[in-house]
Design an enzyme around this catalytic site. Sequence first.
Site, PDB file in Angstrom:
ATOM      1  N   SER A 187     -38.162  20.038  15.433  1.00 50.75           N
ATOM      2  CA  SER A 187     -38.251  20.890  14.247  1.00 50.75           C
ATOM      3  C   SER A 187     -39.551  21.693  14.209  1.00 50.75           C
ATOM      4  O   SER A 187     -39.642  22.685  13.481  1.00 50.75           O
ATOM      5  CB  SER A 187     -38.137  20.039  12.978  1.00 50.75           C
ATOM      6  OG  SER A 187     -39.161  19.064  12.921  1.00 50.75           O
ATOM      7  N   HIS A 188     -40.570  21.272  14.976  1.00 51.95           N
ATOM      8  CA  HIS A 188     -41.844  21.981  15.002  1.00 51.95           C
ATOM      9  C   HIS A 188     -42.118  22.618  16.370  1.00 51.95           C
ATOM     10  O   HIS A 188     -43.229  23.097  16.612  1.00 51.95           O
ATOM     11  CB  HIS A 188     -42.990  21.023  14.663  1.00 51.95           C
ATOM     12  CG  HIS A 188     -43.047  20.632  13.222  1.00 51.95           C
ATOM     13  ND1 HIS A 188     -42.098  19.815  12.652  1.00 51.95           N
ATOM     14  CD2 HIS A 188     -43.918  20.946  12.239  1.00 51.95           C
ATOM     15  CE1 HIS A 188     -42.403  19.634  11.373  1.00 51.95           C
ATOM     16  NE2 HIS A 188     -43.502  20.306  11.104  1.00 51.95           N
ATOM     17  N   GLU A 246     -36.766  19.658   8.695  1.00 51.27           N
ATOM     18  CA  GLU A 246     -35.540  18.953   9.067  1.00 51.27           C
ATOM     19  C   GLU A 246     -34.357  19.493   8.278  1.00 51.27           C
ATOM     20  O   GLU A 246     -33.243  19.613   8.808  1.00 51.27           O
ATOM     21  CB  GLU A 246     -35.701  17.453   8.830  1.00 51.27           C
ATOM     22  CG  GLU A 246     -34.485  16.635   9.218  1.00 51.27           C
ATOM     23  CD  GLU A 246     -34.135  16.710  10.691  1.00 51.27           C
ATOM     24  OE1 GLU A 246     -32.929  16.643  11.027  1.00 51.27           O
ATOM     25  OE2 GLU A 246     -35.055  16.852  11.523  1.00 51.27           O
TER      26      GLU A 246
END
Length: 333
Positions: free
Chosen positions: A46-47, A188
Amino acid sequence: MTDTTLTLGEVEALAFSALQGAGAAAHQAAAVARSTRLAERDGIRSHGLMYVPIYAEHLRCGKVLGAAVPTVARPRPAAVQVDAAHGFAHAAIDAGWAQFDVAVREQGIAAMAIARSYNCGVLGHHAERLAEAGLVGLCFTNAPASMAPIGGTKPVIGTNPFALAVPDGAGQARLVIDQSASAIAKSEIILRARKGEPIEPGWALDADGQPTEDAEAALAGSMLPAGGQKGFGMGLMVEIFAAALSGGNLGLEASPFSGPKGGPPGTGQFFIGVDPAAFSGDGFQTAILRLADAITDQPGTRLPGARRAADRKRIKSEGVQVDAALMDRINAA
């Protein structure tokens, strides 16, 4: 187009190229590309590359100033201030790091505040950087308001993570705690929305303050704090350090980290570094080892950060799987 397997070096190069192409200067693009590599290395998708098209969009629309040059000041012996100048937080953190490290070692404890900043990626990586230098790292970063107080419906603070990393005495982190004040990181939910997948119960409320498992409704509503009132209190603590003390925007004032509207978010970070030798000397590592062993000696347990460490080892060997749709978005960024 088929899915692609990239080495970590290729992940970093891809991110750097996309960011430079969107208008980031080399020092800005390099810092974010390295952060993207570390996120993918640790399985924090997600990053990682998922965020590169968002970064590129924000460079093009002016939410992030790609040519920004951070300025660093040291107004007191244990205080370092960095003005990110609405560039990426990563470059501002790098700019102040050398003076921050000197201040910690000279004073035993010191802090670095970053203002007029932006999303700093995986907060735990900055804490881990301190631990790898033999220091205890405690880091805070605030985010645009997305979490309402208990009983309310209007977001007041962001997901507001904090991170703590502890050195192992051998150049690595023995444990890394990295958690947000919300039940789940907002990234998320963004990832679930993009995939058209539902979110878990207890993650968010819709705009009317009702529980929802719809990712899009959650993004229009409010994140739920972890642990109810205690989680909201933790988020307030982060807001005080990362925004009020740093001089960054409160979450109430910050534009979203997603989408092109609103101008630079101007959020902040606040890092505290502690040299154990200034306080407990050799006793620190002895105490940490006893504490860690008391956890890991019990079957079925693990230290905070152990899952990331396992993913790190696996992904270094296997590479990073990038689906075709994401690769298309990055190439088009």
